[in-house]
Enzyme design. Sequence first.
Site, PDB file in Angstrom:
ATOM      1  N   THR A  61      -6.608  -1.014 -42.211  1.00 54.84           N
ATOM      2  CA  THR A  61      -5.823  -2.342 -42.531  1.00 54.84           C
ATOM      3  C   THR A  61      -4.371  -1.880 -42.190  1.00 54.84           C
ATOM      4  O   THR A  61      -4.011  -0.984 -42.832  1.00 54.84           O
ATOM      5  CB  THR A  61      -6.175  -2.818 -43.727  1.00 54.84           C
TER       6      THR A  61
ATOM      7  N   ARG B 243     -19.533  -9.888 -43.226  1.00 55.44           N
ATOM      8  CA  ARG B 243     -18.984  -9.351 -44.294  1.00 55.44           C
ATOM      9  C   ARG B 243     -17.314  -9.405 -44.305  1.00 55.44           C
ATOM     10  O   ARG B 243     -16.699  -9.318 -43.247  1.00 55.44           O
ATOM     11  CB  ARG B 243     -19.092  -7.827 -44.147  1.00 55.44           C
ATOM     12  N   VAL B 244     -16.839  -9.819 -45.520  1.00 53.29           N
ATOM     13  CA  VAL B 244     -15.432 -10.000 -45.731  1.00 53.29           C
ATOM     14  C   VAL B 244     -14.864  -8.916 -46.721  1.00 53.29           C
ATOM     15  O   VAL B 244     -15.556  -8.719 -47.625  1.00 53.29           O
ATOM     16  CB  VAL B 244     -15.091 -11.365 -46.136  1.00 53.29           C
ATOM     17  N   GLY B 245     -13.755  -8.210 -46.566  1.00 50.06           N
ATOM     18  CA  GLY B 245     -13.319  -7.086 -47.289  1.00 50.06           C
ATOM     19  C   GLY B 245     -12.159  -7.808 -48.109  1.00 50.06           C
ATOM     20  O   GLY B 245     -12.089  -9.008 -48.288  1.00 50.06           O
ATOM     21  N   ASP B 246     -11.373  -7.207 -48.619  1.00 49.62           N
ATOM     22  CA  ASP B 246     -10.282  -7.375 -49.720  1.00 49.62           C
ATOM     23  C   ASP B 246      -9.037  -8.093 -48.901  1.00 49.62           C
ATOM     24  O   ASP B 246      -8.357  -8.931 -49.260  1.00 49.62           O
ATOM     25  CB  ASP B 246      -9.800  -6.181 -50.404  1.00 49.62           C
TER      26      ASP B 246
ATOM     27  N   THR C  83      -5.404  -0.957 -48.717  1.00 54.98           N
ATOM     28  CA  THR C  83      -6.180  -0.455 -47.720  1.00 54.98           C
ATOM     29  C   THR C  83      -7.341   0.336 -48.387  1.00 54.98           C
ATOM     30  O   THR C  83      -7.207   0.764 -49.480  1.00 54.98           O
ATOM     31  CB  THR C  83      -5.409   0.305 -46.650  1.00 54.98           C
ATOM     32  N   GLY C  84      -8.354   0.243 -47.493  1.00 56.53           N
ATOM     33  CA  GLY C  84      -9.496   1.326 -47.853  1.00 56.53           C
ATOM     34  C   GLY C  84     -10.680   0.343 -48.179  1.00 56.53           C
ATOM     35  O   GLY C  84     -10.672  -0.892 -47.776  1.00 56.53           O
TER      36      GLY C  84
ATOM     37  N   GLY D 253     -12.856  -2.150 -49.064  1.00 51.60           N
ATOM     38  CA  GLY D 253     -12.418  -3.494 -49.671  1.00 51.60           C
ATOM     39  C   GLY D 253     -13.310  -4.070 -50.829  1.00 51.60           C
ATOM     40  O   GLY D 253     -12.647  -4.731 -51.892  1.00 51.60           O
TER      41      GLY D 253
END
Length: 355
Positions: free
Chosen positions: A212, A240-243, A263-264, A266
């Site tokens: 990100t 899928r949705v991350g942070d 970042t990382g 999520g």
Amino acid sequence: MQNRRNFLSSALVGAAAFSLGVSGAEAQDKKKKKRSSGKAAGPIVISTWDFGRAANRAAWDVLKAGGRALDAVEAGVKIPEADPNNHTVGYSGFPDRDGRVTLDACIMDEKGNCGSVAALEHIMHPISVARQVMEKTPHVMLVGDGALQFALAQGFEKTNLLTPESEKAWKEWLKKAEYKPVINIENKSYDTKGATAFNPLMLPGNVYNHDTIGMVALDANGNLSGACTTSGMAFKMHGRVGDSPIIGAGLYVDNEVGAATSTGLGEEVIRVVGSFLVVELMRQGYSPEDACKEAVTRIVKKNPERAKGIQIGFLALNKKGEHGAYCLQKGFNYAVCTGDTEDKNTLIDGKTYFK
Ligand code: ASP
């Protein structure tokens, strides 16, 4: 780490700072914990990873002309979004495991306005769609087909985001289709013998494993804004949705206090509402670096074993232009820009929890 007494007293300092106003808050500053890793007078822009430098440059052009931090962060993150060599943001991002490039982004301004899109396909600049969500709808977040429909209605063009290189990487991944992604483990620190997980850097070709772009900026008027955009975890499950597009997780801005982004992996950031946590800790008197460190520590405490195998990095900027970062593993860096020249747009290694 804070004990209960320290926590209570710093929380009181934070509360007092609000009731005292700016000068009162400054007086209280002396009593606060102060271990800032970086200091700069505004304007300033900071962003994740080495590709943050090119992004900072575009943001800086806006800031130095006296522009709004909001315009700066949007212009900044559009650089990696359009970069065909960056496979973790925007155009040419790695697809999901079904071969679809789905993008997540959010943006937040100094007034607490925010907009977000998740699982958006076919649009080169999800950050600009997120901004339109913020400015042209009564909503904060649009996802999937709805986000695409909105983007097209706003005049964004449909683009094929899957480049031949990303498609090749996906097809390579399909041979094993191991769904055990590791995020951000740098090539140099990645132990292939112990590896149980897929790493895009192990693919043929020079494939980026960095993720990100999160960017926060302070403009000449002393206002903060932030933007965060990504193609998310490579070869993720469809949907899928991350942070990154989640306000409070991947990004948070409070113009009274500061701004943070992450970042990382999520999922871990969402569990602790990471960026909001970092900003709240700064409100209590933590320096940007200490706030990031505490958020990382919180993630480790929740599941120490899991934390060993993943990467998380937080980045923060406070109202005074002080910045800092902290991450789980070696390899995370961030770019800080305070001027036109190369020496004013530098990369700083994040301090790490695991040594
Ligand atoms: N935070 C992003 C996500 O989980 C990816 C990353 O920054 O590594 O989607």
